[in-house]
Design a protein around this motif. Structure first.
Motif, PDB file in Angstrom:
ATOM      1  N   GLU A   1       0.862  -1.184   0.000  1.00  0.00           N
ATOM      2  CA  GLU A   1       0.000   0.000   0.000  1.00  0.00           C
ATOM      3  C   GLU A   1       0.892   1.225   0.000  1.00  0.00           C
ATOM      4  O   GLU A   1       1.780   1.347   0.848  1.00  0.00           O
ATOM      5  CB  GLU A   1      -0.903   0.019   1.240  1.00  0.00           C
TER       6      GLU A   1
ATOM      7  N   TRP B   1      -4.446   6.672  -2.245  1.00  0.00           N
ATOM      8  CA  TRP B   1      -3.795   5.483  -1.695  1.00  0.00           C
ATOM      9  C   TRP B   1      -4.087   4.296  -2.599  1.00  0.00           C
ATOM     10  O   TRP B   1      -5.240   4.007  -2.906  1.00  0.00           O
ATOM     11  CB  TRP B   1      -4.287   5.203  -0.282  1.00  0.00           C
TER      12      TRP B   1
ATOM     13  N   GLU C   1      -3.568   0.240  -3.383  1.00  0.00           N
ATOM     14  CA  GLU C   1      -3.177  -1.106  -2.972  1.00  0.00           C
ATOM     15  C   GLU C   1      -2.729  -1.842  -4.232  1.00  0.00           C
ATOM     16  O   GLU C   1      -3.539  -2.159  -5.105  1.00  0.00           O
ATOM     17  CB  GLU C   1      -4.345  -1.833  -2.325  1.00  0.00           C
TER      18      GLU C   1
ATOM     19  N   THR D   1      -8.266   4.795  -0.905  1.00  0.00           N
ATOM     20  CA  THR D   1      -8.080   6.086  -0.233  1.00  0.00           C
ATOM     21  C   THR D   1      -9.011   6.241   0.963  1.00  0.00           C
ATOM     22  O   THR D   1      -8.584   6.641   2.057  1.00  0.00           O
ATOM     23  CB  THR D   1      -8.304   7.228  -1.224  1.00  0.00           C
TER      24      THR D   1
ATOM     25  N   LYS E   1      -7.967   3.912   3.809  1.00  0.00           N
ATOM     26  CA  LYS E   1      -6.677   4.276   4.373  1.00  0.00           C
ATOM     27  C   LYS E   1      -6.780   5.558   5.185  1.00  0.00           C
ATOM     28  O   LYS E   1      -6.188   5.660   6.281  1.00  0.00           O
ATOM     29  CB  LYS E   1      -5.656   4.459   3.242  1.00  0.00           C
TER      30      LYS E   1
ATOM     31  N   GLU F   1      -8.290   4.702   8.454  1.00  0.00           N
ATOM     32  CA  GLU F   1      -7.323   4.031   9.323  1.00  0.00           C
ATOM     33  C   GLU F   1      -6.326   5.029   9.912  1.00  0.00           C
ATOM     34  O   GLU F   1      -6.026   4.990  11.109  1.00  0.00           O
ATOM     35  CB  GLU F   1      -6.570   2.958   8.534  1.00  0.00           C
TER      36      GLU F   1
END
Length: 629
Positions: A204, A216, A218, A242, A245, A248
């Motif tokens: 990532e 973002w 992966e 995105t 992420k 998170e």
């Protein structure tokens, strides 16, 4: 095959093996250089009736060539393009441009293949796979490691949508062009190591779209091998994560902030609590609290201010760290401290990169000022930090209340306030009206359960009449202590007892005289206390409250109340109660209007126990009176 090799960017391994592989492809494939077909696989030779010798492309490909030659000239070397042919035999063609020529792959129409009676199974499978690649919801790329710098040779529509780049802008370039200054170097190195080792990898990392915006990604990369186990391509899958992420990262940031706040605030709470418990007076308490907050990481200053009704300003009582903006702030100014005193709620603002948060110092509805904290950051105080600082402010207000309350017994500078109340919520007011009597406050007893019982002498009504009137009042317990012909002594207990309520706010009740539904209440408040706030609290609690008078005075020597307070401190609750009932009940008169048995029953104890408490109290009274230590 030389032009095919050149178009792929150089050495592709064994030319015979490559030609054999192309012979098995069901789509027509031709290689063209300088207008001449230099290679055609079996499917192309059959479709265009080509022999084994070189053929003129314009003659062999007919109307297709006029469309294709223009696109070939416009295609950049090392890239590929797809061309819509809109013909009966072929829907489209994909052109891969090399340095010395181009390779053209023609695509069959699904329906035409079946209707022609030809072999549709292989072609159908390829069309399904091609359609699956194009319509996949994730970005898909294919790179060719046999070409210089392992460039991309295919991207699907989803990849174009995610990145903003078109097919022609991508093919021929290494996938690293999506990376930027904030792309994770460790993730990039992990991908490079996996490719060098011919193994799959998923990472990532932050990538950049064509318009420069971040997202973002992966990324999963896996090698594709031929029948001999040799890696011929790399397939990549790009998934825009995105939203996940960012969620998170936000959670991680909030968790780190919470841990930081809890770590530093735990010590702050302990220190402020120790200051509140250990300080000897209000000024010391306020100074120590400001010093402790200002010394905490994250804060660069703290100050405590108090409203001055005479000037309409907030005066600074104590400060530490960064100096307050001024020694006084107008109560109607655009400042968090002024807003907090107006609303009684937290107020926050940010000026020139500094956040100011103001918290009310209030206890039992009595205003003791405002605590203002300045931070060294430009973000607002969040909910958790606000809760913690609000709790600290309440602890400080509680400590100030305790210091101010203690001053009632020690200070010589007091303000005598006389009030008139007519609200029937006050028990003496209601009883004097309902029983047509007069009540005069004598004393109060603070019990171990924090409940206050006040004793009143009642004239104009007998015990039955006053008890009947009290029974009509909610939350009021009336107990007849002594019943005489012309007066009786009653004990009134209520969760909202006025005497106890005022005591908690630093005021001493000197007298309560109630008659005809009106009560005259006399209070003593230390001159240093917020007299205005205490009076306003009474006015808010009881409708129809009028201020009769204010009088400042100095007390000389030990007053009767101070002597009584000193003696009361030496007595236990039982000893004080026995002595008080004996005196007010006429036990010391002769003949006695009441007996020890009756007084013992009023206290809920046996007669011997009552006499034991009474004699101990008498001994302490004598020692206090005669100065016997």
């Amino acid at each position: 095959m030389n032009d095919v090799d050149a178009e792929r960017g150089g050495d592709v391994g064994d030319p015979a093996a490559a030609a054999h592989a192309l012979e098995s492809v069901v789509d027509p494939v031709v290689a063209v250089a300088d207008g001449t077909i230099t290679y055609a696989n079996a499917a192309a030779r059959d479709a265009f009736e080509l022999g084994e010798v070189d053929r003129d492309a314009a003659t062999a490909l007919g109307t297709y060539w006029s469309r294709l030659v223009t696109v070939i000239d416009e295609t950049t070397v090392g890239t590929a393009r797809r061309v819509d042919l809109d013909a009966d035999d072929f829907d489209s063609a994909r052109i891969h441009r090399g340095a010395d020529g181009a390779t053209i792959t023609f695509g069959h129409s699904w329906n035409d293949t079946e209707e022609s009676g030809g072999s549709s199974t292989g072609t159908s499978d390829l069309l399904v796979k091609d359609r699956a690649l194009e319509e996949a919801p994730v970005g898909i790329t294919i790179s060719d490691p046999d070409m210089d710098d392992n460039p991309l040779v295919y991207v699907n529509d989803a990849y174009e949508e995610v990145t903003g780049y078109t097919f022609d802008e991508v093919v021929g370039r290494n996938c690293r062009f999506l990376q930027g200054e904030d792309s994770d170097e460790d993730a990039i190195a992990e991908m490079a190591a996996a490719i060098d080792a011919d193994r799959p990898v998923t990472v990532e990392l932050k990538n950049y779209r064509k318009d420069g915006t971040e997202f973002w990604n992966e990324v999963t990369i896996a090698p594709v091998r031929d029948g001999d186990g040799r890696v011929t391509n790399y397939v990549g899958f790009q998934n825009d994560i995105t939203a996940r992420k960012e969620a998170e990262l936000a959670l991680e940031e909030r968790t780190e902030e919470l841990e930081y706040i809890l770590d530093r605030v735990e010590g702050l709470i302990q220190d402020v609590t120790a200051v509140v418990a250990g300080s000897t007076d209000r000024s010391e308490l306020e100074a120590e609290v400001c010093n402790r907050i200002a010394g905490e990481t994250g804060y660069d200053g703290a100050w405590i201010g108090e409203r001055n009704p005479a000037t309409g300003t907030i005066g600074v009582r104590s400060s530490a760290g960064a100096d307050p903006e001024t020694n006084s702030i107008a109560t109607d100014a655009d400042h968090p401290a002024a807003e907090t005193l107006e609303t009684g709620e937290l107020a926050v603002d940010t000026v020139d990169g500094t956040t100011r948060a103001a918290f009310p110092l209030s206890y039992n509805d009595i205003e003791y000022g405002v605590l203002t904290v300045r931070t060294d950051r430009d973000r607002e105080v969040d909910d958790r930090e606000a809760v913690i600082l609000s709790a600290l402010a309440r602890a400080v207000a509680s400590g100030i209340n305790a210091r101010e309350t203690s001053r009632v017994l020690t200070t010589d500078a007091v303000v005598a306030v006389e009030l008139e109340l007519t609200d029937p919520a006050l028990a003496p007011v209601a009883l004097s009206a309902d029983a047509d009597c007069r009540l005069e406050y004598r004393r109060s007893v603070h019990r171990t359960d924090d409940e206050t019982a006040s004793l009143f002498t009642v004239t104009g009504a007998n015990a039955d009449e006053i008890a009947a009137a009290a029974a009509e009042l909610s939350d009021v317990d009336c107990r007849v202590v002594v019943d005489r012909d012309d007066e009786c002594l009653v004990e009134l207990t209520s969760p909202t007892d006025l005497v106890g309520w005022l005591s908690e706010r630093g005021a001493r009740t000197r007298a309560i005289e109630s008659e005809d539904g009106r009560a005259r209440v006399t209070l003593e408040i230390p001159r240093s206390a917020n007299v205005r706030s205490i009076v306003e609290a009474v006015e808010d609690r009881y409708e129809g409250t009028d201020v009769v008078s204010f009088q400042q005075r100095e007390r000389d020597g030990e007053t009767r109340e101070e002597f009584a307070a000193r003696l009361e401190e030496a007595l236990t609750d039982r000893q004080f109660g026995a002595l008080q009932r004996a005196y007010l009940g006429g036990y010391f008169e002769w003949p006695r209007p009441t007996t020890g048995e009756e007084l013992a029953q009023s206290m809920g104890v046996s007669r011997p126990t009552f006499h034991e408490h009474l004699r101990t109290a008498e001994a302490k009274l004598c020692r206090a009176f005669f100065g016997d230590a």
